[in-house]
Design a protein around this motif. Sequence first.
Motif, PDB file in Angstrom:
ATOM      1  N   ARG A 147      -7.515  -3.454   3.375  1.00  0.00           N
ATOM      2  CA  ARG A 147      -6.616  -4.538   3.547  1.00  0.00           C
ATOM      3  C   ARG A 147      -6.664  -5.056   5.202  1.00  0.00           C
ATOM      4  NH1 ARG A 147      -2.500  -6.903   0.860  1.00  0.00           N
ATOM      5  NH2 ARG A 147      -1.052  -7.939   2.152  1.00  0.00           N
ATOM      6  N   ALA A 186       0.986  -1.079  -0.045  1.00  0.00           N
ATOM      7  CA  ALA A 186      -0.068   0.078   0.071  1.00  0.00           C
ATOM      8  C   ALA A 186       0.899   1.079  -0.124  1.00  0.00           C
ATOM      9  CB  ALA A 186      -0.759   0.014   1.301  1.00  0.00           C
ATOM     10  N   SER A 187       0.223   2.261  -0.734  1.00  0.00           N
ATOM     11  CA  SER A 187       1.219   3.646  -0.727  1.00  0.00           C
ATOM     12  C   SER A 187       0.378   4.688  -0.064  1.00  0.00           C
ATOM     13  CB  SER A 187       1.625   3.880  -2.018  1.00  0.00           C
ATOM     14  OG  SER A 187       0.539   3.966  -2.908  1.00  0.00           O
ATOM     15  N   SER A 188      -0.642   4.474   0.752  1.00  0.00           N
ATOM     16  CA  SER A 188      -1.187   5.384   1.284  1.00  0.00           C
ATOM     17  C   SER A 188      -2.104   4.678   2.494  1.00  0.00           C
ATOM     18  CB  SER A 188      -2.249   6.190   0.282  1.00  0.00           C
ATOM     19  OG  SER A 188      -3.490   5.416  -0.016  1.00  0.00           O
ATOM     20  N   GLU A 219      -5.178   3.078   0.884  1.00  0.00           N
ATOM     21  CA  GLU A 219      -5.082   1.654   0.157  1.00  0.00           C
ATOM     22  C   GLU A 219      -4.719   0.681   1.307  1.00  0.00           C
ATOM     23  OE1 GLU A 219      -1.560   1.804  -2.630  1.00  0.00           O
ATOM     24  OE2 GLU A 219      -2.579   3.230  -3.584  1.00  0.00           O
ATOM     25  N   LEU A 220      -4.371   1.079   2.520  1.00  0.00           N
ATOM     26  CA  LEU A 220      -4.005   0.293   3.501  1.00  0.00           C
ATOM     27  C   LEU A 220      -5.313  -0.307   4.236  1.00  0.00           C
ATOM     28  CD1 LEU A 220      -1.546  -1.365   4.953  1.00  0.00           C
ATOM     29  CD2 LEU A 220      -1.464   0.744   6.476  1.00  0.00           C
TER      30      LEU A 220
END
Length: 115
Positions: free
Chosen positions: A53, A44-46, A49-50
């Motif tokens: 998950r 993830a890059s933010s 995004e995390l």
Amino acid sequence: MSDEAVNVVQRQLEAYNARDLEAFMAVMADDVVALDTETGAVIASSSAELRPRYAKRFETPVHCELIGRLACGDTVVDRERITGLPGGAAADCMAVYTVKGGKIQRMQLLWKAAD
């Protein structure tokens, strides 16, 4: 800085074990980067995004047992055993957290299936 970094990572661990998504995400920087250390893949890059998950992860009875912890400056390294994963699986994990401004900025995760 180590005390602050350790406190942030500890709050993350407690939120993980409580499966409290809001408390977990509260210690993540908006631009947090999560990496699979073995493959180098960006998980993830933010925080946006995390979030999904871990929302999915927290639907299972996951629990993280802290085996050991090291800290140096803004970096905290945890050795963990994760249980309650889908299908009853368990994993050994090494997690490297970088904390900036009271938030986790970077997570580098190394996972191995537990015996």
